[in-house]
Design an enzyme around this catalytic site. Structure first.
Site, short mmCIF file in Angstrom:
data_model
loop_
_atom_site.label_atom_id
_atom_site.label_comp_id
_atom_site.label_asym_id
_atom_site.label_seq_id
_atom_site.Cartn_x
_atom_site.Cartn_y
_atom_site.Cartn_z
N TYR A 62 6.37 27.41 40.23
CA TYR A 62 5.36 26.36 40.45
C TYR A 62 4.63 26.62 41.75
O TYR A 62 5.06 26.18 42.83
CB TYR A 62 6.06 25.00 40.57
CG TYR A 62 6.54 24.39 39.29
CD1 TYR A 62 6.42 25.06 38.08
CD2 TYR A 62 7.14 23.13 39.28
CE1 TYR A 62 6.88 24.49 36.90
CE2 TYR A 62 7.58 22.55 38.10
CZ TYR A 62 7.44 23.23 36.92
OH TYR A 62 7.89 22.66 35.76
N LYS A 110 9.31 29.36 33.36
CA LYS A 110 8.69 28.08 33.07
C LYS A 110 7.50 27.89 34.01
O LYS A 110 7.67 27.94 35.24
CB LYS A 110 9.70 26.96 33.30
CG LYS A 110 9.17 25.58 32.96
CD LYS A 110 10.12 24.49 33.44
CE LYS A 110 9.49 23.13 33.38
NZ LYS A 110 10.25 22.12 34.15
N SER A 148 5.74 23.52 30.73
CA SER A 148 6.27 22.19 31.01
C SER A 148 5.28 21.14 30.55
O SER A 148 4.09 21.42 30.33
CB SER A 148 6.53 22.04 32.50
OG SER A 148 5.33 22.21 33.21
N GLY A 149 5.79 19.94 30.42
CA GLY A 149 4.96 18.87 29.91
C GLY A 149 4.30 18.04 30.99
O GLY A 149 3.17 17.61 30.85
N GLY A 150 4.99 17.85 32.09
CA GLY A 150 4.40 17.04 33.16
C GLY A 150 4.60 15.56 32.91
O GLY A 150 5.53 15.14 32.22
N GLY A 153 10.69 16.77 29.72
CA GLY A 153 11.64 15.85 30.32
C GLY A 153 11.25 14.39 30.13
O GLY A 153 11.68 13.73 29.18
#
Lengths: 307, 307, 307, 307, 307
Positions: B171, B204, B252-254, B280
């Site tokens: 990230y 990721k 990732s979805g955020g 998540g």
């Protein structure tokens, strides 16, 4: 073993047979094998500059297997890359070409005046991947140089104990010198000396310019009339500065440029007694057949097959 | 072993059978087992954002056992969490689902421009808890990135030696880039490359935008006409940037958002050749039956069962 | 083993029998033994505040043996102190009461905004002194929190491997939050979560106030209507935030104050499902017979023998 | 073993027989052997202040053997010095007097507000030189105190495991307190407590003044009417602050001064229950026969042979 | 063994026979063998000042073998150099002359007020290269002095355990003193004391001037009337400051200068009881036959063969 190989190994008489074997593997491999000249393919630009800047010009290079194939097709002495790139091909190309695992790397997402790379792999990684050597970058003139020298000391000690060779990229950079100073003849010669004193078997520096950076050095260059006008002169001085020619000093190519300019530079390195070149972007950013031809032309210049 | 599983394992041919076994466990588990697509449940938000922000919307999630049950019910490939959350269920759910132990974490009680998580668990913790992989977050573009890279190098080396897989959350964040740059296509592609070069098996990243952050990269994207208009285009570029598609890249979805928006994002990832999602808050903050249905819809999109 | 003890041990099913044994020792010892409630005597104030401020009100406390005797006489579950204090009585009182060795401490001769205690003893010290647990203080919200978390990770891993229990004092403090924030309900709940995620068996926090420190948390507390008006409400939320009640959360007493005020606080903790209290100055600064009576009154409240 | 020796050893009942043996060696050696009183010769001033300032007044002291001879002739309990000084005599005087190896030292060629000595020797050095104890200086109130406490913790743990005693010089100094505060009664008492909590067997502090440095302490001294008017009062409070008299507390002499002033100070220490003195410059800077007489006078005061 | 050798070894009676053997090798080797006087050749200027400044005046010196040959031809007691220079000749000249491996070095590409060299080799390197001693530079008066002292402590401990001698270059430098202070008599004497206290067998300092740097020292020099007028006086004081003459103190030569000036300096060192000289640039920058003659003249002065 060729006479030349034997002579080169004699320079490293403190090393154990394991390390001598791996030095010999690099000396003897490829189209220049046994000549005492070297062309090595390095591909760490994906880490250092990012994937698109490195591989978009020739997208085949996104795949790590491509660079093994290129180095093999061209007949390079060795192939050098960071952990991930070597892991992705070391089994498939096991034993086909000497590998150099780059143990430290910097990325371009964060800048700063005084660079210090992250240590990104270990000597044991080099062993498990079947490498012949570790590679390590130091930045003399950085405020953080001591940290790099001390990391190198530990890794060099371990590598020599475990029978590996040591390749040092010595690139002066940081708040101790000016931008021009990074390639000044006094600074490049000093960088080669530092790498040699730290125990490197192979030393990679940039081709030096005629600029002299340090006032205390300038006085000596003037007084002793050290010739620095031609590239061959300067290369000769750098090679002499690395233990009177008893360490293998190789020159980097730098940014992509046209072929003829490179060939001229190679001639200067050759005529000054430089041991060879390490050529990254100028090879893997060209289409494969063009790159193979280009690398072989460079080898032919070193081999004296062409002027 | 399915053909797809066999092909994926071939990308990791430097790894020992122990690590290959654990990669295979994640590839083969759950409703997407053997398809080469992945949906993973991560629950580190209790540490990262605090308990109320994470679990108050669906208080069942305060109990660590809930997330094991959710991941199992939905048929995820794996469940990832910090030490405490895994310790609280690893025995009760032993062997039921591959576990990923997050080895570093940040909390939100202290801020700062250049993030660096604390290392909160060890490889040996992952072994004693029966995990298949370690998870680790790096923040490229942080002034402290080198510290994270070097921690990751040590943990990765140990994990591979001990037969575990390595999942890296990459990230970009910190003073090296702008806020928009955190999801810029050039930066996300670079983040994937860095994780791959550092030896990650699973990478990721966040879904990239069309923004290009770095001037040196912009020139190349323009010159080489790299397509970045659609999410599928961008995902394709990111996957290519991770060793030409030979590393598993998951998105990732955020923040929590509405289901249809997520399904559209999933379609873009799927169409660009992305390997899957790690979801998540969008799952565990919904009631369990809704979350199971939702996750299975996502899986069906990846499996091609629905558009 | 009582049913309650068995249930508590079931929460720690990842731990080895050695650690379970030591958790059981603390659960089962003293007047509250086997009830699932706890009163622990901590005496680190000599180090933290200095000897006169700690012991002059009741000079018997200068002698380290006094506190062993007090904890025994009152029937506490355990006695916690720094290295020197435990060394000075561990042989004489061997096996009479579970001991908790505080592994880090701060003194008041030097201040500073962002606290970080010194590590003053080791897991092996705890073993050689016959302790049941190690104790460790973290200061979430301090700029140095990561250093503490990482120290705790190493010590926790070692303690669990060697069969000891882990008690974490989680006291948010430092430049990340305001003074009021140190006892804010969102911050205390977060502190309990962090300690649980880091692997603590016992978590010690301060009684929370109704203040909410973080804007992002405030939105959730408002939206989800989390009750924070009474101390019992707040304690209930903190206990829930520590893995849905599956971690032992104990509350500290703080500065010396009058008995009735304390008893009311204890009732709030009890009614909210708190597991007990850790009471230092309010016990050892009183004459011994008064302190024993006082501590037993507290125990009776927890045991439900009095309202 | 005398009754007094037996009582002193009972305070250290957590220690192994090796450490008890070395404590007993120091308790039992010399003219004060077995009395529970101590006079120790320390010679680290060559390192701390430089050779000329230390030894020019009595040049015999340049020779390291001189101090062994002086300590022996006077009948001191022990002799303490840095590595070099002990190495230069440990074989020649093997077994003649208990030795304390000072493990950390500061020189005066560099200043700074917050002192931190360098660690200049190891526990294994103490063992190979036949020492009975290690010595270590901490500077509470220095910004770097935690570094010293943590070094001491590691060394103390190792020393106790290897059967050595631990002597701690606890000298508050640094930006946390004022210059007067360095010898304030509250600060000295606190310094003794910290050393005791860190596990010291012998604690060396400076004679305290009646000044009270910390406001929070002042309130307690006033409220509890702790007597601090006479040196004997203050020494009594310091000894009490070191675990109620169950740790050996010794007082330093400081700068060279006239004999009668010293004798008066010794009487105050004796009358307050102090365990003895550690006297450097006031002994070795005098001619040898004068120094022997002087030290024996001090011993006679402690032994109660003279008022 | 000569009487002188035996006496010198008696000063190091704490050392094991391995270390005594290596001290004896240096004492007994060369033209001054067994006289208790020393001339040592050090060549670290390639690292410290750069190759051209060091070797261009006599280019034979670029070759590392040259310095082995020079030290042998002149009959020096030992030859000292960094890792690379020794590696490049240790096998070829195995057993011909005692070697001292310099374990830390600074380069001149980066400056700064408070120097701290990088550690560039290890004790195990010294062993594998057949060295008799390690060499280490400390800079008292640097803000980073403690780091150097602690590195030296670890290396010294290891070297002595493994049977090597320890040579310390003690060069006060940094923000703690003035430029003149670097060679002030009080500072040089202090530097010799520090090296001795840290456990050095051989101590190298610069010839002191009559300047006195520190006010607290000045008072003592005046009061005690310590003679500092002639170089012989000052050398005598420095030798006395190194344990009353029981440590070998050797003086460096510094910058290249004319021969007669050097001979006069040597006479002063000899007359003050100095043990010898360590002479780099003044020897290897001269043509070999001139340098051999020059070094032998220096030896003759020390041996008393000429005035």
């Amino acid at each position: 073993m060729s006479e030349i190989t034997r002579r080169i190994l004699s320079w490293y008489s403190s090393d154990n047979p394991g390390t001598l074997t791996n030095i010999a593997r690099i000396v003897n491999h490829g189209r220049l094998g046994g000549t005492g000249r070297f062309v090595i393919l390095p591909v760490d630009q994906g880490f250092e500059h990012g994937p698109a800047r490195s591989f978009a010009p020739n997208p085949a290079g996104y795949d790590p297997r491509y660079h093994f194939e290129l180095a093999l097709a061209a007949g390079c002495n060795a192939y050098a890359a960071p952990l991930g790139f070597l892991e992705a091909g070391a089994a498939e190309f096991a034993g086909e070409i000497p590998l150099i695992l780059k143990l430290n790397n910097s990325d371009s997402l964060y800048g700063g005046t005084d660079p210090a790379p992250a240590v990104t792999a270990s000597v044991d990684d080099a062993l498990r991947l079947g490498c012949s050597a570790i590679g390590f970058t130091i930045y003399p003139a950085s405020a953080l140089r001591n940290q790099m020298y001390e990391q190198l000391r530990e890794l060099t000690h371990e590598a020599k104990r475990k029978g590996l060779a040591v390749v040092v990229w010595s690139y002066p950079r940081g708040s101790g010198i000016s931008k021009d100073g990074e390639t000044a003849i006094d600074v490049i010669a000093y960088a080669a000396q530092i790498a040699a004193q730290l125990g490197a078997h192979f030393i990679k520096v940039k081709p030096p310019t005629a600029h002299i950076e340090q006032a205390a050095a300038k006085k000596v260059y003037d007084k002793e009339k050290i010739p620095v006008d031609s590239l061959a002169d300067r290369v000769r001085h750098v090679v002499q500065s690395a233990f009177g020619g008893r360490r293998i000093v190789i020159f980097s190519g730098g940014e992509a440029k046209d072929e003829e300019a490179i060939y001229n530079e190679i001639r200067g390195i050759r005529d000054g007694g430089g041991f060879g070149s390490i050529i990254g972007r100028n090879s893997f950013q060209r289409p494969k057949d063009v790159a193979v031809k280009f690398l072989q032309n460079v080898m032919d210049i070193y081999a004296g097959k062409v002027k």
